[in-house]
Design a protein around this motif. Structure first.
Motif, mmCIF file in Angstrom:
data_model
loop_
_atom_site.group_PDB
_atom_site.id
_atom_site.type_symbol
_atom_site.label_atom_id
_atom_site.label_comp_id
_atom_site.label_asym_id
_atom_site.label_seq_id
_atom_site.Cartn_x
_atom_site.Cartn_y
_atom_site.Cartn_z
ATOM 1 N N THR A 14 1.265 5.408 19.114
ATOM 2 C CA THR A 14 2.468 4.946 18.415
ATOM 3 C C THR A 14 2.115 3.948 17.316
ATOM 4 O O THR A 14 2.623 4.035 16.186
ATOM 5 N N ILE A 15 1.244 2.994 17.634
ATOM 6 C CA ILE A 15 0.815 1.994 16.651
ATOM 7 C C ILE A 15 0.066 2.667 15.509
ATOM 8 O O ILE A 15 0.270 2.341 14.329
ATOM 9 N N PHE A 16 -0.802 3.618 15.850
ATOM 10 C CA PHE A 16 -1.579 4.346 14.838
ATOM 11 C C PHE A 16 -0.658 5.050 13.842
ATOM 12 O O PHE A 16 -0.817 4.936 12.625
ATOM 13 N N ILE A 17 0.342 5.758 14.361
ATOM 14 C CA ILE A 17 1.278 6.473 13.479
ATOM 15 C C ILE A 17 2.096 5.497 12.636
ATOM 16 O O ILE A 17 2.324 5.725 11.444
ATOM 17 N N SER A 18 2.511 4.366 13.243
ATOM 18 C CA SER A 18 3.301 3.385 12.492
ATOM 19 C C SER A 18 2.490 2.765 11.361
ATOM 20 O O SER A 18 3.018 2.522 10.274
ATOM 21 N N ILE A 19 1.197 2.521 11.607
ATOM 22 C CA ILE A 19 0.332 1.972 10.546
ATOM 23 C C ILE A 19 0.209 2.976 9.405
ATOM 24 O O ILE A 19 0.304 2.624 8.222
ATOM 25 N N LEU A 20 0.008 4.244 9.753
ATOM 26 C CA LEU A 20 -0.112 5.280 8.725
ATOM 27 C C LEU A 20 1.175 5.410 7.912
ATOM 28 O O LEU A 20 1.137 5.474 6.679
ATOM 29 N N ALA A 23 1.480 2.457 5.632
ATOM 30 C CA ALA A 23 0.467 2.341 4.574
ATOM 31 C C ALA A 23 0.518 3.461 3.548
ATOM 32 O O ALA A 23 0.231 3.240 2.366
ATOM 33 N N LEU A 24 0.888 4.683 3.964
ATOM 34 C CA LEU A 24 0.794 5.839 3.076
ATOM 35 C C LEU A 24 1.549 5.687 1.755
ATOM 36 O O LEU A 24 1.003 6.048 0.699
ATOM 37 N N PRO A 25 2.791 5.168 1.751
ATOM 38 C CA PRO A 25 3.472 5.021 0.454
ATOM 39 C C PRO A 25 2.696 4.155 -0.532
ATOM 40 O O PRO A 25 2.671 4.444 -1.732
ATOM 41 N N PHE A 26 2.044 3.103 -0.010
ATOM 42 C CA PHE A 26 1.324 2.197 -0.900
ATOM 43 C C PHE A 26 -0.027 2.765 -1.323
ATOM 44 O O PHE A 26 -0.515 2.476 -2.408
ATOM 45 N N VAL A 27 -0.620 3.591 -0.462
ATOM 46 C CA VAL A 27 -1.821 4.315 -0.869
ATOM 47 C C VAL A 27 -1.479 5.272 -2.004
ATOM 48 O O VAL A 27 -2.211 5.387 -2.989
ATOM 49 N N LEU A 28 -0.341 5.955 -1.881
ATOM 50 C CA LEU A 28 0.100 6.873 -2.936
ATOM 51 C C LEU A 28 0.341 6.131 -4.249
ATOM 52 O O LEU A 28 -0.067 6.592 -5.318
ATOM 53 N N ILE A 29 0.987 4.962 -4.158
ATOM 54 C CA ILE A 29 1.181 4.142 -5.360
ATOM 55 C C ILE A 29 -0.166 3.789 -5.970
ATOM 56 O O ILE A 29 -0.371 3.889 -7.184
ATOM 57 N N GLY A 30 -1.109 3.397 -5.107
ATOM 58 C CA GLY A 30 -2.431 2.999 -5.580
ATOM 59 C C GLY A 30 -3.170 4.121 -6.279
ATOM 60 O O GLY A 30 -3.744 3.919 -7.357
ATOM 61 N N CYS A 73 -3.833 -1.465 0.872
ATOM 62 C CA CYS A 73 -4.078 -0.086 1.298
ATOM 63 C C CYS A 73 -4.567 0.789 0.145
ATOM 64 O O CYS A 73 -5.322 1.739 0.354
ATOM 65 N N GLY A 74 -4.119 0.506 -1.076
ATOM 66 C CA GLY A 74 -4.489 1.357 -2.205
ATOM 67 C C GLY A 74 -5.184 0.634 -3.331
ATOM 68 O O GLY A 74 -5.302 1.167 -4.438
ATOM 69 N N ILE A 75 -5.674 -0.583 -3.067
ATOM 70 C CA ILE A 75 -6.229 -1.394 -4.154
ATOM 71 C C ILE A 75 -7.636 -0.965 -4.569
ATOM 72 O O ILE A 75 -8.021 -1.085 -5.735
ATOM 73 N N VAL A 76 -8.427 -0.431 -3.633
ATOM 74 C CA VAL A 76 -9.828 -0.114 -3.930
ATOM 75 C C VAL A 76 -9.968 0.945 -5.021
ATOM 76 O O VAL A 76 -10.737 0.750 -5.967
ATOM 77 N N PRO A 77 -9.248 2.084 -4.946
ATOM 78 C CA PRO A 77 -9.392 3.048 -6.048
ATOM 79 C C PRO A 77 -8.933 2.500 -7.397
ATOM 80 O O PRO A 77 -9.486 2.875 -8.436
ATOM 81 N N ILE A 78 -7.942 1.613 -7.395
ATOM 82 C CA ILE A 78 -7.508 1.003 -8.654
ATOM 83 C C ILE A 78 -8.630 0.163 -9.244
ATOM 84 O O ILE A 78 -8.958 0.267 -10.430
#
Length: 310
Positions: A14-20, A23-30, A73-78
């Motif tokens: 449950t925690i794993f899915i909630s983290i994903l 985080a996913l929307p912000f990874v997509l933004i990144g 979550c998405g800062i590294v590729p930027i």
């Protein structure tokens, strides 16, 4: 169907899915910002906005995150794409350390989480800037190396040699729709590149949250020094998104001091499990240790200093 599974495993899932999901929307933004940088921002533009002076370049890198609303979550590729476009290492790392904290969404969420008062957002912003400026200048004046893994350096050299003389012309030759299409393609590539690190990091963070109880750790955190260190460890292990970590930090107000919570809010967006794994895909291990040691030391000293101020 899942009744035979241990309760702790279901809780971890449950925690794993909630983290994903968090985080996913912000990874997509990144990754979309990274794709935009790749196609719409030229080396000439970077050269104009980043000062040649190392200290000023770190300052610019530290504050430019206001215009890039991305969490850790998405800062590294930027950061990687900015550096491949010509942003110096020290400015790129300063940006990486502050952008997940000083962007407007995080500032507002911190303001709301702490009862619509400005003390905690200001302490958080100032802390991130202090860390970024000190670590960025340490890299600028003392670190000798490129920081990036060799495969990215080869890509950078190839791009520079083959396209740099015609880059300005090439960018103008592409139509707007072509640039948008290439941006989308690049974003998809980036997403699958960093996605595996996000999944593994989220799984590891979920396991830590499930099997290492917060109550056990809080029992250790007596005294100003230990409580600061404990909250930094918690920030790393919990691996919360910077858009939401203020609400978790606020829940510790009855247990830990203001200084400890500031350390939690500053350190977490800079260094957590998933972010460290993503950095490992881009930067050399020795350079990552340099960042980790510098950021950890400065956050700790900043929080310790607040004992005498707040």
């Amino acid at each position: 169907m899942f009744t035979h599974l241990p309760h702790s495993f279901l809780q971890m899932n449950t925690i794993f899915i909630s983290i994903l999901i968090e985080a996913l929307p912000f990874v997509l933004i990144g990754v979309f910002i990274a794709g935009f940088i790749q196609m719409f921002i030229s080396e000439q533009f970077i050269a104009r906005i980043i000062p040649k002076n190392k200290f000023l370049a770190v300052i610019v890198g530290s504050v430019i995150g206001v215009f890039f609303p991305s969490c850790e979550c998405g800062i590294v590729p930027i950061v990687r794409n900015l550096m491949l476009k010509g942003v110096p290492l020290h400015a790129g790392i300063a940006f990486m350390l502050t952008a997940p904290i000083i962007n407007p969404v995080v500032v507002f969420s911190t303001y709301v989480a702490f009862g619509s008062t400005w003390e905690m957002p200001i302490l958080r912003i100032v802390g991130s800037l202090v860390v970024a400026i000190i670590v960025g200048n340490a890299i600028a004046y003392f670190y000798k190396g490129t920081g990036l893994k060799d495969r990215f350096l080869r890509v950078e050299e190839a791009v520079h040699e083959e396209t740099h003389p015609h880059e300005h012309h090439h960018h103008h030759k592409l139509s707007f729709s072509q640039k948008v299409w290439h941006t989308l393609q690049h974003a998809v590539d980036e997403f699958f590149s960093v996605g595996k690190y996000l999944v593994f990091g989220a799984l590891l963070a979920a396991a830590m949250q499930t099997y290492i109880k917060t109550s056990t750790l809080s029992a250790i955190g007596h005294g100003p020094v230990l409580s600061i260190l404990l909250m930094m460890v918690l920030a790393f292990l919990l691996s919360l998104c910077s858009e939401a970590d203020a609400f978790i930090g606020a829940s510790f107000r009855s247990v830990f001091s203001t200084q400890s919570i500031v350390a939690f809010l500053v350190f977490g967006p800079m260094l957590d499990i998933k972010n460290l794994l993503m950095m490992g895909s881009t930067f050399k291990a020795k350079f990552i240790l340099y960042i980790v040691a510098g950021a950890t030391a400065v956050v700790f000293l900043y929080a310790l200093l607040l004992i005498f101020i707040v």
